[in-house]
Design a protein around this motif. Structure first.
Motif, PDB file in Angstrom:
ATOM      1  N   TYR A   7       0.864  -1.179   0.000  1.00  0.00           N
ATOM      2  CA  TYR A   7       0.000   0.000   0.000  1.00  0.00           C
ATOM      3  C   TYR A   7       0.898   1.225   0.000  1.00  0.00           C
ATOM      4  O   TYR A   7       1.816   1.331   0.804  1.00  0.00           O
ATOM      5  CB  TYR A   7      -0.887   0.025   1.248  1.00  0.00           C
ATOM      6  CG  TYR A   7      -1.830  -1.143   1.362  1.00  0.00           C
ATOM      7  CD1 TYR A   7      -2.937  -1.231   0.545  1.00  0.00           C
ATOM      8  CD2 TYR A   7      -1.615  -2.144   2.295  1.00  0.00           C
ATOM      9  CE1 TYR A   7      -3.817  -2.295   0.648  1.00  0.00           C
ATOM     10  CE2 TYR A   7      -2.483  -3.213   2.407  1.00  0.00           C
ATOM     11  CZ  TYR A   7      -3.583  -3.277   1.583  1.00  0.00           C
ATOM     12  OH  TYR A   7      -4.446  -4.329   1.685  1.00  0.00           O
TER      13      TYR A   7
ATOM     14  N   GLU B 111       1.052   7.583  -1.767  1.00  0.00           N
ATOM     15  CA  GLU B 111       0.974   8.456  -2.938  1.00  0.00           C
ATOM     16  C   GLU B 111       0.835   7.625  -4.206  1.00  0.00           C
ATOM     17  O   GLU B 111       1.252   6.471  -4.249  1.00  0.00           O
ATOM     18  CB  GLU B 111       2.247   9.309  -3.035  1.00  0.00           C
ATOM     19  CG  GLU B 111       2.458  10.219  -1.847  1.00  0.00           C
ATOM     20  CD  GLU B 111       3.831  10.859  -1.841  1.00  0.00           C
ATOM     21  OE1 GLU B 111       4.650  10.535  -2.721  1.00  0.00           O
ATOM     22  OE2 GLU B 111       4.074  11.674  -0.946  1.00  0.00           O
ATOM     23  N   GLU B 112       0.277   8.240  -5.235  1.00  0.00           N
ATOM     24  CA  GLU B 112       0.117   7.551  -6.509  1.00  0.00           C
ATOM     25  C   GLU B 112       1.473   7.128  -7.064  1.00  0.00           C
ATOM     26  O   GLU B 112       2.448   7.868  -6.997  1.00  0.00           O
ATOM     27  CB  GLU B 112      -0.594   8.461  -7.517  1.00  0.00           C
ATOM     28  CG  GLU B 112      -0.898   7.773  -8.826  1.00  0.00           C
ATOM     29  CD  GLU B 112      -1.705   8.636  -9.770  1.00  0.00           C
ATOM     30  OE1 GLU B 112      -2.086   8.137 -10.834  1.00  0.00           O
ATOM     31  OE2 GLU B 112      -1.967   9.811  -9.445  1.00  0.00           O
TER      32      GLU B 112
ATOM     33  N   TYR C 291      -4.170   1.650  -8.005  1.00  0.00           N
ATOM     34  CA  TYR C 291      -5.500   2.245  -7.904  1.00  0.00           C
ATOM     35  C   TYR C 291      -5.719   2.748  -6.484  1.00  0.00           C
ATOM     36  O   TYR C 291      -5.315   2.095  -5.516  1.00  0.00           O
ATOM     37  CB  TYR C 291      -6.578   1.224  -8.277  1.00  0.00           C
ATOM     38  CG  TYR C 291      -6.543   0.861  -9.737  1.00  0.00           C
ATOM     39  CD1 TYR C 291      -7.229   1.631 -10.674  1.00  0.00           C
ATOM     40  CD2 TYR C 291      -5.811  -0.225 -10.188  1.00  0.00           C
ATOM     41  CE1 TYR C 291      -7.183   1.314 -12.029  1.00  0.00           C
ATOM     42  CE2 TYR C 291      -5.752  -0.548 -11.540  1.00  0.00           C
ATOM     43  CZ  TYR C 291      -6.443   0.229 -12.438  1.00  0.00           C
ATOM     44  OH  TYR C 291      -6.384  -0.080 -13.783  1.00  0.00           O
ATOM     45  N   ASP C 292      -6.368   3.895  -6.387  1.00  0.00           N
ATOM     46  CA  ASP C 292      -6.646   4.505  -5.090  1.00  0.00           C
ATOM     47  C   ASP C 292      -7.788   3.755  -4.416  1.00  0.00           C
ATOM     48  O   ASP C 292      -8.882   3.656  -4.962  1.00  0.00           O
ATOM     49  CB  ASP C 292      -7.012   5.979  -5.291  1.00  0.00           C
ATOM     50  CG  ASP C 292      -7.134   6.728  -3.975  1.00  0.00           C
ATOM     51  OD1 ASP C 292      -6.853   6.143  -2.909  1.00  0.00           O
ATOM     52  OD2 ASP C 292      -7.511   7.917  -4.021  1.00  0.00           O
TER      53      ASP C 292
ATOM     54  N   GLY D 121      -4.868   3.565   0.650  1.00  0.00           N
ATOM     55  CA  GLY D 121      -3.853   4.190  -0.187  1.00  0.00           C
ATOM     56  C   GLY D 121      -3.902   3.623  -1.598  1.00  0.00           C
ATOM     57  O   GLY D 121      -4.936   3.128  -2.052  1.00  0.00           O
ATOM     58  N   TRP D 122      -2.774   3.668  -2.287  1.00  0.00           N
ATOM     59  CA  TRP D 122      -2.676   3.195  -3.665  1.00  0.00           C
ATOM     60  C   TRP D 122      -2.236   1.736  -3.644  1.00  0.00           C
ATOM     61  O   TRP D 122      -1.186   1.395  -3.108  1.00  0.00           O
ATOM     62  CB  TRP D 122      -1.708   4.060  -4.453  1.00  0.00           C
ATOM     63  CG  TRP D 122      -2.261   5.442  -4.634  1.00  0.00           C
ATOM     64  CD1 TRP D 122      -2.198   6.482  -3.755  1.00  0.00           C
ATOM     65  CD2 TRP D 122      -3.002   5.907  -5.744  1.00  0.00           C
ATOM     66  NE1 TRP D 122      -2.853   7.574  -4.252  1.00  0.00           N
ATOM     67  CE2 TRP D 122      -3.356   7.257  -5.483  1.00  0.00           C
ATOM     68  CE3 TRP D 122      -3.402   5.330  -6.950  1.00  0.00           C
ATOM     69  CZ2 TRP D 122      -4.080   8.024  -6.376  1.00  0.00           C
ATOM     70  CZ3 TRP D 122      -4.128   6.113  -7.845  1.00  0.00           C
ATOM     71  CH2 TRP D 122      -4.460   7.432  -7.548  1.00  0.00           C
TER      72      TRP D 122
END
Length: 191
Positions: free
Chosen positions: A87, A90-91, A118-119, A124-125
């Protein structure tokens, strides 16, 4: 006091050896170099139904080719999923993991795993996966057949995941095998 060259050189070497001795200054050869810490991108889970053997390897954001701890060992199925540490707050940019079979002095590309993040809100991402494979086929009579690239490197990937992909074709986890043989994943590379 005048010293000849031989005495000066001997005295210099003695002083240098004391200065660089283990009791004195620790030179570069004495310092332990710390391995940088890499984030875990995904987990490769290897399953061998015939021997009831299950193994797991962490794939990290490590540059360059990485040899599998299970190189040369056959497996019936591979599962790819994200680790709890995958996880990201940030992207992240899209990544690819290239899976290889080692054949003498060459690495043969078996498949590549495309990774898109993916968010997922509070989590998280999170990475999702898509498998890509270039298949070489020949026509034999009325059938198209894959051309094996090397012993232990079949060309046909059979996706066995029971999950449904998102609208872009990415899965939350992947399970696959190679038809009709066992899988040998000897190394990988993250790009």
């Amino acid at each position: 006091m005048v010293m000849d060259f031989k005495t000066t050189a001997s005295l210099t070497l003695t002083l240098l050896s004391l200065f660089f001795s283990p009791m004195g200054w620790a030179g570069p050869e004495d310092e332990e170099e710390e391995e940088p810490e890499y984030a875990t991108l995904l987990i490769l889970q290897f399953e061998n139904f015939r021997e009831g053997d299950n193994e797991e390897a962490m794939v990290e954001f490590r540059p360059g080719p990485v040899e599998s701890p299970f190189a040369g060992k056959p497996f019936d199925r591979v599962r790819i999923e994200f680790a709890e540490t995958s996880y990201f707050p940030e992207e992240q940019q899209d990544r690819s993991v290239y899976l290889y079979r080692n054949n003498k002095d060459k690495r043969l590309l078996l498949a590549s795993i495309q990774i898109r993040f993916y968010d997922e809100g509070d989590k998280g991402w999170v990475p999702h996966f898509k498998i890509q494979q270039d298949i070489t086929l020949i026509r034999q009579g009325d059938k198209w057949l894959p051309i094996p690239t090397a012993p232990g490197a079949s060309n046909v990937v059979m996706l066995t995941s029971s999950s449904i992909p998102n609208t872009e074709g990415y899965y939350s986890y992947l399970e696959f095998s190679f038809s009709p043989k066992q899988i040998y994943i000897d190394s990988w590379e993250v790009k």
